[in-house]
Design a protein around this motif. Structure first.
Motif, PDB file in Angstrom:
ATOM      1  N   GLY A   1       0.831  -1.326  -0.043  1.00  0.00           N
ATOM      2  CA  GLY A   1       0.150   0.080  -0.138  1.00  0.00           C
ATOM      3  C   GLY A   1       1.009   1.222  -0.077  1.00  0.00           C
ATOM      4  N   MET A   2       0.087   2.306   0.074  1.00  0.00           N
ATOM      5  CA  MET A   2       0.970   3.735   0.019  1.00  0.00           C
ATOM      6  C   MET A   2       1.968   3.945   1.250  1.00  0.00           C
ATOM      7  SD  MET A   2       0.124   6.817  -1.893  1.00  0.00           S
ATOM      8  CE  MET A   2      -1.531   6.359  -2.318  1.00  0.00           C
ATOM      9  N   ALA A   3       1.542   3.188   2.376  1.00  0.00           N
ATOM     10  CA  ALA A   3       2.208   3.381   3.423  1.00  0.00           C
ATOM     11  C   ALA A   3       3.687   2.780   3.373  1.00  0.00           C
ATOM     12  CB  ALA A   3       1.782   2.812   4.746  1.00  0.00           C
ATOM     13  N   HIS A   4       3.818   2.094   2.461  1.00  0.00           N
ATOM     14  CA  HIS A   4       5.198   1.142   2.254  1.00  0.00           C
ATOM     15  C   HIS A   4       5.782   1.923   1.036  1.00  0.00           C
ATOM     16  CE1 HIS A   4       4.278  -2.262   4.636  1.00  0.00           C
ATOM     17  NE2 HIS A   4       3.053  -2.125   4.035  1.00  0.00           N
ATOM     18  N   VAL A   5       5.264   2.753   0.446  1.00  0.00           N
ATOM     19  CA  VAL A   5       5.889   3.600  -0.784  1.00  0.00           C
ATOM     20  C   VAL A   5       6.446   5.025  -0.293  1.00  0.00           C
ATOM     21  CG1 VAL A   5       5.213   4.801  -3.043  1.00  0.00           C
ATOM     22  CG2 VAL A   5       4.315   2.787  -2.435  1.00  0.00           C
ATOM     23  N   LEU A   6       5.522   5.755   0.525  1.00  0.00           N
ATOM     24  CA  LEU A   6       6.207   6.854   1.016  1.00  0.00           C
ATOM     25  C   LEU A   6       6.788   7.009   2.253  1.00  0.00           C
ATOM     26  CD1 LEU A   6       2.648   8.992  -0.129  1.00  0.00           C
ATOM     27  CD2 LEU A   6       4.998   8.715  -1.434  1.00  0.00           C
ATOM     28  N   ARG A   7       8.100   6.697   2.272  1.00  0.00           N
ATOM     29  CA  ARG A   7       8.665   6.528   3.741  1.00  0.00           C
ATOM     30  C   ARG A   7      10.108   6.958   3.514  1.00  0.00           C
ATOM     31  NH1 ARG A   7      10.441   0.596   4.440  1.00  0.00           N
ATOM     32  NH2 ARG A   7      10.681   0.082   2.202  1.00  0.00           N
ATOM     33  N   GLU A   8      10.668   7.216   4.661  1.00  0.00           N
ATOM     34  CA  GLU A   8      12.152   7.746   4.580  1.00  0.00           C
ATOM     35  C   GLU A   8      13.138   6.942   3.763  1.00  0.00           C
ATOM     36  OE1 GLU A   8      13.131  10.604   6.041  1.00  0.00           O
ATOM     37  OE2 GLU A   8      10.734  10.626   6.226  1.00  0.00           O
ATOM     38  N   PRO A   9      13.093   5.753   3.658  1.00  0.00           N
ATOM     39  CA  PRO A   9      14.189   4.970   2.970  1.00  0.00           C
ATOM     40  C   PRO A   9      14.308   5.367   1.304  1.00  0.00           C
ATOM     41  CG  PRO A   9      13.430   3.311   4.407  1.00  0.00           C
ATOM     42  CD  PRO A   9      12.684   4.510   4.564  1.00  0.00           C
ATOM     43  N   ASP A  10      12.974   5.925   0.809  1.00  0.00           N
ATOM     44  CA  ASP A  10      12.590   6.267  -0.426  1.00  0.00           C
ATOM     45  C   ASP A  10      13.462   7.489  -0.794  1.00  0.00           C
ATOM     46  OD1 ASP A  10      11.607   6.902  -2.978  1.00  0.00           O
ATOM     47  OD2 ASP A  10       9.681   6.163  -2.630  1.00  0.00           O
ATOM     48  N   TRP A  11      14.510   7.565  -1.461  1.00  0.00           N
ATOM     49  CA  TRP A  11      15.225   8.824  -1.826  1.00  0.00           C
ATOM     50  C   TRP A  11      14.057   9.724  -2.472  1.00  0.00           C
ATOM     51  CZ3 TRP A  11      15.807  10.082  -6.698  1.00  0.00           C
ATOM     52  CH2 TRP A  11      15.761   9.241  -7.666  1.00  0.00           C
ATOM     53  N   MET A  12      13.435   9.242  -3.422  1.00  0.00           N
ATOM     54  CA  MET A  12      12.311   9.950  -4.168  1.00  0.00           C
ATOM     55  C   MET A  12      11.505  10.946  -3.205  1.00  0.00           C
ATOM     56  SD  MET A  12      11.599  11.217  -7.404  1.00  0.00           S
ATOM     57  CE  MET A  12      12.302  10.138  -8.569  1.00  0.00           C
ATOM     58  N   TRP A  13      10.943  10.102  -2.225  1.00  0.00           N
ATOM     59  CA  TRP A  13      10.054  10.881  -1.548  1.00  0.00           C
ATOM     60  C   TRP A  13      10.757  11.738  -0.692  1.00  0.00           C
ATOM     61  CZ3 TRP A  13       5.655  12.191   0.146  1.00  0.00           C
ATOM     62  CH2 TRP A  13       5.486  12.268   1.365  1.00  0.00           C
ATOM     63  N   ARG A  14      11.878  11.757  -0.216  1.00  0.00           N
ATOM     64  CA  ARG A  14      12.731  12.620   0.427  1.00  0.00           C
ATOM     65  C   ARG A  14      12.817  13.886  -0.147  1.00  0.00           C
ATOM     66  NH1 ARG A  14      16.083   8.261   1.854  1.00  0.00           N
ATOM     67  NH2 ARG A  14      17.574   9.125   0.766  1.00  0.00           N
ATOM     68  N   TYR A  15      13.122  13.767  -1.464  1.00  0.00           N
ATOM     69  CA  TYR A  15      13.191  14.763  -2.419  1.00  0.00           C
ATOM     70  C   TYR A  15      12.139  15.436  -2.882  1.00  0.00           C
ATOM     71  CZ  TYR A  15      14.105  17.086  -7.082  1.00  0.00           C
ATOM     72  OH  TYR A  15      14.177  17.951  -8.015  1.00  0.00           O
ATOM     73  N   LEU A  16      10.965  14.674  -2.817  1.00  0.00           N
ATOM     74  CA  LEU A  16       9.650  15.369  -3.330  1.00  0.00           C
ATOM     75  C   LEU A  16       8.770  15.784  -2.044  1.00  0.00           C
ATOM     76  CD1 LEU A  16       8.552  12.964  -6.068  1.00  0.00           C
ATOM     77  CD2 LEU A  16       9.718  15.226  -6.424  1.00  0.00           C
ATOM     78  N   ARG A  17       8.961  15.247  -1.143  1.00  0.00           N
ATOM     79  CA  ARG A  17       7.793  15.265  -0.019  1.00  0.00           C
ATOM     80  C   ARG A  17       7.300  16.742   0.668  1.00  0.00           C
ATOM     81  NH1 ARG A  17      11.176  12.844   4.883  1.00  0.00           N
ATOM     82  NH2 ARG A  17      12.605  14.040   5.093  1.00  0.00           N
ATOM     83  N   HIS A  18       8.298  17.874   0.259  1.00  0.00           N
ATOM     84  CA  HIS A  18       7.909  19.238   0.721  1.00  0.00           C
ATOM     85  C   HIS A  18       7.572  20.292  -0.466  1.00  0.00           C
ATOM     86  CE1 HIS A  18       8.955  18.389   4.882  1.00  0.00           C
ATOM     87  NE2 HIS A  18      10.246  17.966   4.556  1.00  0.00           N
TER      88      HIS A  18
END
Length: 122
Positions: free
Chosen positions: A1-18
């Motif tokens: 699910g989405m909880a497993h996609v948007l998390r800290e180990p995902d470098w793309m998430w860290r780049y995009l989240r803000h």
């Protein structure tokens, strides 16, 4: 699910989240076009492509939900009701605002109305 996609180990998430949602797709395209696209964030090209595709898909899903649920219109109407100022000057008084709220409720009810056997909404 989405909880497993948007998390800290995902470098793309860290780049995009803000980033604002309107800028995320542009940022994803920029990552894909960068000269260092083969190893963004120390990751392989395949990982970069995979992450970009996944996050682009999530953005499209989010924007589609945002549009189909009338969230732009609801936010604009809420702003007009709260401040008494409407960006496009389409709400001029409380009666008009009330009519728009009722119209929005009818549209939302139609979206969530169960379908009949023939596929039409009741």
């Amino acid at each position: 699910g989405m909880a497993h996609v948007l998390r800290e180990p995902d470098w793309m998430w860290r780049y995009l989240r803000h980033k604002h949602i309107s800028r995320v797709e542009v940022a994803i395209k920029r990552v894909m076009k960068s000269p260092a696209e083969k190893a963004v964030g120390g990751k392989s090209y395949e990982n970069t492509v995979s992450r970009c595709a996944l996050h682009a898909h999530l953005v499209r899903c989010l924007v589609d939900k945002f549009r189909t649920k009338f969230l732009v219109q609801i936010a604009s109407l809420e702003q007009a009701l709260a401040t008494g100022v409407e960006e496009l000057a389409s709400v001029t008084n409380s009666t008009e605002a009330t009519e728009q709220v009722l119209d929005m409720c009818e549209k939302l009810a139609a979206i969530h109305r169960p379908k009949t056997k023939g596929g039409a909404r009741r």
